[in-house]
Enzyme design. Structure first.
Site, PDB file in Angstrom:
ATOM      1  N   GLU A 120       0.824  -1.211   0.000  1.00 51.53           N
ATOM      2  CA  GLU A 120       0.000   0.000   0.000  1.00 51.53           C
ATOM      3  C   GLU A 120       0.859   1.262   0.000  1.00 51.53           C
ATOM      4  OE1 GLU A 120      -2.806  -0.671  -1.105  1.00 51.53           O
ATOM      5  OE2 GLU A 120      -4.139   0.013   0.468  1.00 51.53           O
ATOM      6  N   THR A 168      -6.342   7.497  -3.978  1.00 58.95           N
ATOM      7  CA  THR A 168      -6.181   7.604  -2.526  1.00 58.95           C
ATOM      8  C   THR A 168      -5.282   8.788  -2.172  1.00 58.95           C
ATOM      9  OG1 THR A 168      -6.462   5.221  -2.343  1.00 58.95           O
ATOM     10  CG2 THR A 168      -5.421   6.323  -0.476  1.00 58.95           C
TER      11      THR A 168
HETATM   12  N1  LIG Z   1      -2.026  -4.784  -7.847  1.00 56.05           N
HETATM   13  C1  LIG Z   1      -2.615  -3.594  -7.962  1.00 56.05           C
HETATM   14  N2  LIG Z   1      -3.960  -3.503  -8.018  1.00 56.05           N
HETATM   15  C2  LIG Z   1      -4.588  -2.320  -8.156  1.00 56.05           C
HETATM   16  N3  LIG Z   1      -3.947  -1.137  -8.261  1.00 56.05           N
HETATM   17  C3  LIG Z   1      -2.602  -1.167  -8.195  1.00 56.05           C
HETATM   18  C4  LIG Z   1      -1.892  -2.384  -8.038  1.00 56.05           C
HETATM   19  N4  LIG Z   1      -0.580  -2.087  -7.993  1.00 56.05           N
HETATM   20  C5  LIG Z   1      -0.476  -0.762  -8.140  1.00 56.05           C
HETATM   21  N5  LIG Z   1      -1.690  -0.183  -8.267  1.00 56.05           N
HETATM   22  C6  LIG Z   1      -1.973   1.254  -8.422  1.00 56.05           C
HETATM   23  O1  LIG Z   1      -2.631   1.710  -7.249  1.00 56.05           O
HETATM   24  C7  LIG Z   1      -3.529   2.762  -7.556  1.00 56.05           C
HETATM   25  C8  LIG Z   1      -4.902   2.433  -6.982  1.00 56.05           C
HETATM   26  O2  LIG Z   1      -4.818   2.349  -5.612  1.00 56.05           O
HETATM   27  P1  LIG Z   1      -5.722   3.240  -4.661  1.00 56.05           P
HETATM   28  O3  LIG Z   1      -5.276   2.959  -3.268  1.00 56.05           O
HETATM   29  O4  LIG Z   1      -5.691   4.658  -5.160  1.00 56.05           O
HETATM   30  O5  LIG Z   1      -7.176   2.671  -4.932  1.00 56.05           O
HETATM   31  P2  LIG Z   1      -8.008   1.540  -4.232  1.00 56.05           P
HETATM   32  O6  LIG Z   1      -7.006   0.516  -3.770  1.00 56.05           O
HETATM   33  O7  LIG Z   1      -9.070   1.067  -5.144  1.00 56.05           O
HETATM   34  O8  LIG Z   1      -8.794   2.303  -3.122  1.00 56.05           O
HETATM   35  P3  LIG Z   1      -8.875   2.428  -1.546  1.00 56.05           P
HETATM   36  O9  LIG Z   1      -7.504   2.114  -1.025  1.00 56.05           O
HETATM   37  O10 LIG Z   1      -9.308   3.819  -1.344  1.00 56.05           O
HETATM   38  O11 LIG Z   1      -9.908   1.493  -1.074  1.00 56.05           O
HETATM   39  C9  LIG Z   1      -3.573   2.877  -9.063  1.00 56.05           C
HETATM   40  O12 LIG Z   1      -2.753   3.960  -9.429  1.00 56.05           O
HETATM   41  C10 LIG Z   1      -2.951   1.576  -9.545  1.00 56.05           C
HETATM   42  O13 LIG Z   1      -2.277   1.706 -10.781  1.00 56.05           O
HETATM   43  N1  LIG Z   2      -8.021   4.817   5.195  1.00 52.06           N
HETATM   44  C1  LIG Z   2      -7.567   5.043   3.857  1.00 52.06           C
HETATM   45  C2  LIG Z   2      -8.117   3.945   2.977  1.00 52.06           C
HETATM   46  C3  LIG Z   2      -7.756   4.110   1.549  1.00 52.06           C
HETATM   47  O1  LIG Z   2      -6.668   3.310   1.210  1.00 52.06           O
HETATM   48  C4  LIG Z   2      -8.110   6.384   3.388  1.00 52.06           C
HETATM   49  O2  LIG Z   2      -9.310   6.618   3.548  1.00 52.06           O
HETATM   50  O3  LIG Z   2      -7.342   7.213   2.885  1.00 52.06           O
END
Ligand SMILES: Nc1ncnc2c1ncn2[C@@H]1O[C@H](COP(=O)(O)OP(=O)(O)OP(=O)(O)O)[C@@H](O)[C@H]1O
Ligand SMILES: N[C@@H](CCO)C(=O)O
Length: 291
Positions: A120, A168
């Site tokens: 993350e 995020t």
């Molecule tokens: N294995 C992966 N799966 C998804 N996104 C990835 C991965 N590896 C890298 N990324 C990158 O991470 C970003 C998405 O992550 P982000 O934390 O913003 O969204 P999320 O995981 O859907 O949401 P949240 O954490 O808010 O629940 C994108 O830029 C994407 O390209």
């Molecule tokens: N707690 C995190 C979760 C998203 O990865 C946020 O709200 O920014």
């Protein structure tokens, strides 16, 4: 070759910013892993065109490095990236659970949480555990610096994902730096109510405890139609509505019999704003499963 299914998750639940999370019964990422001399990554499925296959930029690369476990990692995305449904965390959780088993590292599920959180950090600049914890451990999780507390809760949920991208990183930039004492008092009350609701499998208490006046209003501005969708879902019987993770997914808690109606109401409310969306009728589910 080993296959792991790791669920999407919803973090924060309003009053538990950076602390609360739940595993969702659906959707999920499916990750296949095979031992190799170096880490290689292949991504298919929802939003795969936006996900880097470079191990330095994909969440699973950091996990493989932390476990010293090189592998060919095939990710089939069920969870679109930048959704607020823990997309990046689902892959990281699957890799942590799978590589731990493939290389016989012997870590417990709880010990794997900070390892998956290193993934993350690659995407959001911050190693928060609130998505990886439920994706690995299932149920409702409370992730703090002391570790993770897990409860096997069962609450029906509706997750409505609009065709809007909120990263995020951007959503963290609008979080207020300070809060008033009365807001702190309200947040403590709501978080305690939500936690009790999870122990009792009580959607009323969970929904009531999802209310938040600190982080959610600032982030709602990034989601076109958020207020209208929230009001429509509450009118259709939702017990609580908030932003899932960093958004743009809007998540509602409800009684089982109201779930279908809430789902179509949320879709219609986004539609009236000219925003396409998809909806998951789901519930709190299990953590990553190895096949
Ligand atoms: N294995 C992966 N799966 C998804 N996104 C990835 C991965 N590896 C890298 N990324 C990158 O991470 C970003 C998405 O992550 P982000 O934390 O913003 O969204 P999320 O995981 O859907 O949401 P949240 O954490 O808010 O629940 C994108 O830029 C994407 O390209
Ligand atoms: N707690 C995190 C979760 C998203 O990865 C946020 O709200 O920014």
């Amino acid at each position: 070759m080993l296959t792991v299914r790791a669920p999407a998750t919803s973090a924060n639940l309003g009053s538990g910013f950076d602390v609360f999370g739940v595993a969702l019964e659906r959707p999920a990422d499916v990750v296949r892993l095979k031992k190799a001399d170096r880490v290689t990554i292949e991504v298919t499925g929802a939003g795969s065109q936006y996900i880097p296959e470079d191990p330095d930029k994909n969440t699973v690369g950091a996990v493989a490095e932390a476990l010293d476990a090189p592998a060919h990692i095939q990710i089939d995305k069920g969870v679109r990236p930048a959704s607020g449904l823990g997309s990046s965390a689902a892959s990281a959780a699957a890799a942590a659970v799978g590589l731990n088993e493939l290389y016989d590292r012997g870590y417990s599920r709880e010990e794997l949480v900070p390892i998956a959180a290193k993934g993350e950090a690659v995407v959001s600049g911050d190693a928060h555990d609130d998505n990886v914890a439920p994706s690995i451990m299932g149920g409702f999780t409370i992730a703090t610096e002391k570790g993770v507390t897990q409860v096997d809760a069962d609450i029906p949920l509706v997750a409505c994902l609009p065709d809007i991208v909120v990263s995020t990183r951007d959503a963290r930039n609008v979080v207020p730096e300070t809060a008033r004492v009365d807001q702190m008092v309200e947040t403590v009350g709501n978080a305690a109510t939500l936690t009790t609701g999870m122990h009792r499998d009580d959607p009323e208490l969970v929904g009531q405890g999802m209310h938040d006046t600190v982080v959610t209003p600032a982030r709602a501005k990034l989601i076109d139609g958020y207020e209208q969708v929230r009001e429509a879902a509450l009118a259709a019987g939702a017990t609580g509505v908030t932003i899932s993770g960093a958004g743009p997914t809007v998540i509602a808690a409800c009684a089982e019999e109201d779930r279908r109606k809430i789902a179509s109401t949320m879709l219609d409310a986004f539609g009236e704003r000219g925003v396409d969306a998809r909806v998951y009728q789901t519930r709190i589910g299990r953590g990553a499963e190895v096949f």
